[in-house]
Design a protein around this motif. Sequence first.
Motif, PDB file in Angstrom:
ATOM      1  N   ARG A  45       0.834  -1.214   0.000  1.00  0.00           N
ATOM      2  CA  ARG A  45       0.000   0.000   0.000  1.00  0.00           C
ATOM      3  C   ARG A  45       0.863   1.256   0.000  1.00  0.00           C
ATOM      4  N   ARG A  46       1.962   1.235   0.732  1.00  0.00           N
ATOM      5  CA  ARG A  46       2.843   2.400   0.766  1.00  0.00           C
ATOM      6  C   ARG A  46       3.504   2.662  -0.586  1.00  0.00           C
TER       7      ARG A  46
ATOM      8  N   ALA B 193       2.091   2.378  -3.446  1.00  0.00           N
ATOM      9  CA  ALA B 193       1.076   2.663  -4.463  1.00  0.00           C
ATOM     10  C   ALA B 193       1.364   3.969  -5.200  1.00  0.00           C
ATOM     11  N   TRP B 194       1.702   5.032  -4.466  1.00  0.00           N
ATOM     12  CA  TRP B 194       1.938   6.325  -5.114  1.00  0.00           C
ATOM     13  C   TRP B 194       3.210   6.309  -5.951  1.00  0.00           C
TER      14      TRP B 194
ATOM     15  N   ILE C  45       2.262   4.492  -9.214  1.00  0.00           N
ATOM     16  CA  ILE C  45       1.419   5.221 -10.169  1.00  0.00           C
ATOM     17  C   ILE C  45       2.209   6.330 -10.856  1.00  0.00           C
ATOM     18  N   ILE C  46       3.135   6.973 -10.139  1.00  0.00           N
ATOM     19  CA  ILE C  46       3.956   8.012 -10.758  1.00  0.00           C
ATOM     20  C   ILE C  46       4.917   7.395 -11.776  1.00  0.00           C
TER      21      ILE C  46
ATOM     22  N   TRP D 229      -3.018   1.443  -6.814  1.00  0.00           N
ATOM     23  CA  TRP D 229      -3.272   2.828  -6.403  1.00  0.00           C
ATOM     24  C   TRP D 229      -4.749   3.056  -6.103  1.00  0.00           C
TER      25      TRP D 229
ATOM     26  N   VAL E  48      -6.293   4.485  -2.546  1.00  0.00           N
ATOM     27  CA  VAL E  48      -7.055   5.731  -2.490  1.00  0.00           C
ATOM     28  C   VAL E  48      -8.502   5.487  -2.071  1.00  0.00           C
TER      29      VAL E  48
END
Length: 457
Positions: free
Chosen positions: A133-134, A136-137, A140-141, A185, A189
Amino acid sequence: MTTVEAPRRTATRPARRPTTRAGASRATPPRAGGTSRATSAGSTPRAGRAKVASTARTATWSSPATSYYLVGGSTLLLLLLGLIMVLSASTVYSLRDSGGATPFADFLNQAKFALVAAPVAYGISRLPPRLIRRLAWIGIIGALGLQLLVFTPLSLSQGGNSGWIHIGPQNLQPAEFSKLALAVWLGAVLAAKGPLLKQWSHVLMPAVLVAGAFLGIVLYTHDLGTALIMIALVGGALWVAGVPLSMFSVAAAGITAAVAYLAVSSDNRRDRLLSFLSPETADPMGLGLQPRHALGGLGTGGISGVGLGGSREKWLWLPEGHNDFIFAIIGEELGLLGTLLVLVLFGALAVGLTRIIKRHPDPFVKITTAAIGCWIIGQALINIGVVIGVLPVIGLPLPLVSAGGSALVTTLAALGIVLAFARSEPGAKEALAARKASVRRSLAVIAPRLASGKARG
């Protein structure tokens, strides 16, 4: 002396006399209902064994480890079947593309990606969900940056699809990595939003807007098939996240209108749609070539197939026979039994994914698993539907089976994430550890016996 011993022999003689079977049965009182002990002794163990077996099956199915074995087992079998079929279906294409140098080029390329992706997926399956989960960002980037490379000189076109990039000696399809990153992601979210998803603003921002950006880039590259899978992925995530049905109704109407417009706005897509609606008028050497030869291969296979390696369609009669239409080669070489095996394995995978969604308490796990499931199972259903002629031709590979490095790597990575989720289901670690200990004990018993057998031999 004599008068004393005689009574002793007379007194001890009845104790030495054996009791007959008939006497024992007469002495035994019947059970309630008129059933004797001798009668029940023959039926009770059999009924007990059946009850124990039924209880064992129920316990196995309800075990927390069952989801892990369903997902992992079906993934491994589909991967092995895919490698075998790519080897069988791609030899003629490899000879053509290599100028007769080697018949194994496509298979070796697929095997290379499998050897890289399988250990990576295994490593991912050992990660805790909170770490996934950490990331995820970051994912996506990175996926967005990779996707934007289609606007640079690194982009190239294959089969009318410009969604490929060329990095060094390798061609990649960024949209495959975007699907993986988007699934994780969205899970992070939407799980953070929770009850706020009842409002349009929280649904649109940022989930739908970011997903729409990826979707727009994919449509720019003329890859409608991947765009449809992305829509299914986002829809599955939103559904499990708890978005109201009224929002889905409005979104479904808009998406249907957009897809219809895209289908008729392109000459190629419109011609494919018309050839699907009226196959008798389609050019048998043009747009009707793949559907006709795919059905011909399936029909030729019969029940058990013509044998592995015996396909005639793979001799350049069926374009993309080792890729998008590999299901037709499976039906030709392995017959109806082979195609049913593929369906059963994808069905087992779908059951495992559904179990994780229903049984896991973490919303992030539920939403991400739903997104991955709609991606993989939805793509498999569309691919099979195209091959059997119930859907128009859409360029989508069969997950884990078709040739294609980018698709194989991202699909295995996604299923590795799902395995990590299955391991974190309450009680799963203990159940898996108990089964491993049982296997070790069995091997410890078998190994000495095998060694002693070899010594005697």
